[in-house]
Design a protein around this motif. Structure first.
Motif, PDB file in Angstrom:
ATOM      1  N   CYS A  74       0.841  -1.208   0.000  1.00 54.91           N
ATOM      2  CA  CYS A  74       0.000   0.000   0.000  1.00 54.91           C
ATOM      3  C   CYS A  74       0.873   1.254   0.000  1.00 54.91           C
ATOM      4  N   GLN A  75       1.930   1.203   0.757  1.00 57.03           N
ATOM      5  CA  GLN A  75       2.854   2.326   0.847  1.00 57.03           C
ATOM      6  C   GLN A  75       3.491   2.629  -0.504  1.00 57.03           C
ATOM      7  N   ASP A  76       3.979   1.597  -1.174  1.00 50.71           N
ATOM      8  CA  ASP A  76       4.644   1.784  -2.469  1.00 50.71           C
ATOM      9  C   ASP A  76       3.685   2.341  -3.516  1.00 50.71           C
ATOM     10  N   ARG A  77       2.476   1.859  -3.513  1.00 47.69           N
ATOM     11  CA  ARG A  77       1.498   2.334  -4.500  1.00 47.69           C
ATOM     12  C   ARG A  77       1.147   3.796  -4.286  1.00 47.69           C
ATOM     13  N   PHE A  78       0.958   4.150  -3.022  1.00 48.86           N
ATOM     14  CA  PHE A  78       0.598   5.537  -2.735  1.00 48.86           C
ATOM     15  C   PHE A  78       1.738   6.477  -3.104  1.00 48.86           C
ATOM     16  N   LEU A  79       2.967   6.119  -2.739  1.00 49.58           N
ATOM     17  CA  LEU A  79       4.107   6.984  -3.023  1.00 49.58           C
ATOM     18  C   LEU A  79       4.333   7.117  -4.521  1.00 49.58           C
ATOM     19  N   GLU A  80       4.153   6.043  -5.253  1.00 47.22           N
ATOM     20  CA  GLU A  80       4.307   6.109  -6.711  1.00 47.22           C
ATOM     21  C   GLU A  80       3.258   7.047  -7.307  1.00 47.22           C
ATOM     22  N   MET A  81       2.037   6.923  -6.821  1.00 47.43           N
ATOM     23  CA  MET A  81       0.966   7.785  -7.298  1.00 47.43           C
ATOM     24  C   MET A  81       1.258   9.248  -6.969  1.00 47.43           C
ATOM     25  N   TYR A  82       1.641   9.514  -5.717  1.00 43.95           N
ATOM     26  CA  TYR A  82       1.838  10.893  -5.284  1.00 43.95           C
ATOM     27  C   TYR A  82       3.043  11.525  -5.981  1.00 43.95           C
ATOM     28  N   ASP A  83       4.150  10.800  -6.035  1.00 46.10           N
ATOM     29  CA  ASP A  83       5.368  11.362  -6.602  1.00 46.10           C
ATOM     30  C   ASP A  83       5.258  11.599  -8.101  1.00 46.10           C
ATOM     31  N   ASN A  84       4.250  11.039  -8.736  1.00 41.89           N
ATOM     32  CA  ASN A  84       4.000  11.279 -10.152  1.00 41.89           C
ATOM     33  C   ASN A  84       2.789  12.193 -10.371  1.00 41.89           C
ATOM     34  N   CYS A  85       2.524  13.034  -9.376  1.00 43.54           N
ATOM     35  CA  CYS A  85       1.438  14.022  -9.454  1.00 43.54           C
ATOM     36  C   CYS A  85       0.094  13.363  -9.715  1.00 43.54           C
ATOM     37  N   GLY A  86      -0.148  12.258  -9.016  1.00 45.49           N
ATOM     38  CA  GLY A  86      -1.404  11.550  -9.197  1.00 45.49           C
ATOM     39  C   GLY A  86      -2.623  12.419  -8.942  1.00 45.49           C
ATOM     40  N   PHE A  87      -3.621  12.297  -9.827  1.00 44.62           N
ATOM     41  CA  PHE A  87      -4.862  13.074  -9.764  1.00 44.62           C
ATOM     42  C   PHE A  87      -4.586  14.581  -9.793  1.00 44.62           C
ATOM     43  N   GLN A  88      -3.533  14.932 -10.533  1.00 45.40           N
ATOM     44  CA  GLN A  88      -3.181  16.333 -10.826  1.00 45.40           C
ATOM     45  C   GLN A  88      -2.985  17.195  -9.578  1.00 45.40           C
ATOM     46  N   HIS A  89      -2.479  16.584  -8.508  1.00 43.14           N
ATOM     47  CA  HIS A  89      -2.332  17.388  -7.290  1.00 43.14           C
ATOM     48  C   HIS A  89      -1.267  18.472  -7.434  1.00 43.14           C
ATOM     49  N   CYS A  90      -0.309  18.302  -8.343  1.00 43.67           N
ATOM     50  CA  CYS A  90       0.742  19.311  -8.516  1.00 43.67           C
ATOM     51  C   CYS A  90       0.177  20.648  -8.976  1.00 43.67           C
ATOM     52  N   THR A  91      -0.913  20.613  -9.708  1.00 46.74           N
ATOM     53  CA  THR A  91      -1.558  21.856 -10.156  1.00 46.74           C
ATOM     54  C   THR A  91      -2.758  22.211  -9.286  1.00 46.74           C
TER      55      THR A  91
END
Length: 266
Positions: A74-91
């Motif tokens: 679960c940890q790896d999946r979340f970090l991969e999602m977040y670190d790749n701007c998952g669900f456009q959170h970077c913008t």
């Protein structure tokens, strides 16, 4: 979603009828409470307001999962999602607004930007639920892919708990979703409202000495020192003018003279 006071175990809503279950549900509930809290309580923060921005809150959540999440997958999946701007959170979490009319000075972000962290986490949670059912079906049924109906069954909130969260075309209503999340995880609004003051510490070597601002304590000590010197100077000047120091000298009896008088009087 909280612990039962008497039995010290997760509530029925989180256990789903399974003994010992409920940790993941409770953890997600905590995350949602935090996300709604940022939206509800950011106005009560004074000082370093950048530490309650949506971007800072999301980054803190990311770091918490990176260091304390018990499920490694679960940890790896979340970090991969977040670190790749998952669900456009970077913008979506960019709250910096520049007013060109004020020479580029930052102005408070629009009110709707505070809602993005709450909605983003809800989207992430739904995606995690769908990933879980996909993995479960693939393992139990020899790699079969989940159908659209099976995936949609994992989305929440359900129609029975929030009938207004979707329209007739099965599309989400963001306003109703936000209201449902606020009611679910922040019931009754803000209780015992208090301001929170955050200090933004800046290293002294990073601030030039000539531009360093004095605080109240510095001014107080400096004022006391000046007042003490002024009092000492005025007292000396008063003694010099009145001659009172000479009177003190005449009244003073030398110890040796006193011994001499006492010896010859015997």
């Amino acid at each position: 979603v909280m612990l039962d006071n008497d039995k010290n175990e997760w509530s029925k809503l989180c256990r789903h009828g399974q003994a010992g279950a409920g940790y993941a549900c409770g953890l997600w509930s905590l995350f949602h409470i935090v996300s709604v809290g940022v939206k509800e309580r950011h106005k009560a923060v004074l000082g370093a307001r950048d530490r309650v921005s949506t971007a800072h809150a999301a980054r803190t959540l990311r770091d918490y999962i990176a260091n304390f999440m018990g499920c490694r997958e679960c940890q790896d999946r979340f970090l991969e999602m977040y670190d790749n701007c998952g669900f456009q959170h970077c913008t979506r979490f960019d709250q910096q607004v520049v007013d060109k009319r004020k020479r580029g000075k930052n102005i408070p972000p629009p009110p709707e930007t505070w809602e993005e962290f709450t909605l983003w986490l809800w989207e992430v949670h739904n995606d995690v639920n769908q990933q879980l059912v996909m993995d479960e079906i693939a393992i139990k049924e020899g790699g079969r892919e989940a159908t659209a109906e099976e995936l949609n069954s994992m989305l929440w909130p359900k129609a029975e708990t929030c009938s207004a969260c979707r329209d007739d075309g099965f599309n989400w209503n963001r306003k109703q979703i936000l209201q449902h999340l606020t009611t679910e995880y922040w019931p009754g609004g803000v209780h015992n409202f208090r301001y929170v003051v955050l200090d933004k510490k800046i290293p002294t070597d990073a601030v030039p000495a000539r531009r360093r601002k004095w605080n109240f304590f510095d001014v107080f000590l400096c004022g006391c020192s000046i007042a003490s010197l002024l009092y000492w100077f005025m007292k000396r000047r008063h003694l010099a003018i009145t001659g009172r120091h000479k009177k003190f000298e005449n009244d003073f009896v030398n110890v040796n003279d006193y011994r001499y008088v006492m010896h010859h009087s015997r």
